[in-house]
Write a protein that holds these residues in place. Sequence first.
Motif, PDB file in Angstrom:
ATOM      1  N   TYR A  67       0.833  -1.201   0.000  1.00 38.22           N
ATOM      2  CA  TYR A  67       0.000   0.000   0.000  1.00 38.22           C
ATOM      3  C   TYR A  67       0.868   1.251   0.000  1.00 38.22           C
ATOM      4  CZ  TYR A  67      -3.289   3.581   1.449  1.00 38.22           C
ATOM      5  OH  TYR A  67      -4.031   4.730   1.498  1.00 38.22           O
ATOM      6  N   GLY A  68       0.478   2.232  -0.806  1.00 38.19           N
ATOM      7  CA  GLY A  68       1.220   3.483  -0.836  1.00 38.19           C
ATOM      8  C   GLY A  68       2.327   3.500  -1.868  1.00 38.19           C
ATOM      9  N   THR A  69       2.485   2.370  -2.580  1.00 38.15           N
ATOM     10  CA  THR A  69       3.462   2.374  -3.664  1.00 38.15           C
ATOM     11  C   THR A  69       2.731   2.268  -5.000  1.00 38.15           C
ATOM     12  OG1 THR A  69       3.719  -0.019  -3.563  1.00 38.15           O
ATOM     13  CG2 THR A  69       5.257   1.288  -2.256  1.00 38.15           C
ATOM     14  N   PRO A  76       7.160   5.050  -4.134  1.00 35.91           N
ATOM     15  CA  PRO A  76       6.137   5.511  -3.189  1.00 35.91           C
ATOM     16  C   PRO A  76       5.249   6.581  -3.818  1.00 35.91           C
ATOM     17  CG  PRO A  76       8.342   5.594  -2.214  1.00 35.91           C
ATOM     18  CD  PRO A  76       8.527   5.326  -3.669  1.00 35.91           C
ATOM     19  N   LYS A  79       2.763  11.592  -0.711  1.00 33.71           N
ATOM     20  CA  LYS A  79       1.965  11.598   0.533  1.00 33.71           C
ATOM     21  C   LYS A  79       0.708  12.447   0.403  1.00 33.71           C
ATOM     22  CE  LYS A  79       4.800  10.308   4.461  1.00 33.71           C
ATOM     23  NZ  LYS A  79       6.190  10.195   3.964  1.00 33.71           N
ATOM     24  N   ILE A  82      -1.928  10.553  -1.475  1.00 31.88           N
ATOM     25  CA  ILE A  82      -2.575   9.504  -0.681  1.00 31.88           C
ATOM     26  C   ILE A  82      -3.548  10.113   0.322  1.00 31.88           C
ATOM     27  CG2 ILE A  82      -2.135   7.799   1.137  1.00 31.88           C
ATOM     28  CD1 ILE A  82       0.255   6.873  -0.420  1.00 31.88           C
TER      29      ILE A  82
END
Length: 101
Positions: A67-69, A76, A79, A82
Amino acid sequence: MQLTTIEEETFATSQSELSGDVGLDDESADAGTATFEREKDLSIENNIRDLLAKIERALTRIDAGTYGTCERCAKPIEKARIKALPYVDLCIKDAKARSRR
Ligand SMILES: [Zn+2]
């Protein structure tokens, strides 16, 4: 005898409804709006289904530890991105590349 009268009256009423007594222009405008509303509902429903699918994939990625990639370049995801869209699976660059296709 009475039944016949009622039937005749019903027939007369429906005939006048079929003829120009009812504003046909208004009616077709309403029908158009109704179709538009239905299509809008459908597209909202599709959006929600799409969103749910994205969230489900995000949950799968949380389980998998990815998650987050980004799914394409494995870097990544930004931020801020996301934070705004917690279910995104692509970084800004790859999302732009995909939407251009
Ligand atoms: Zn990427």
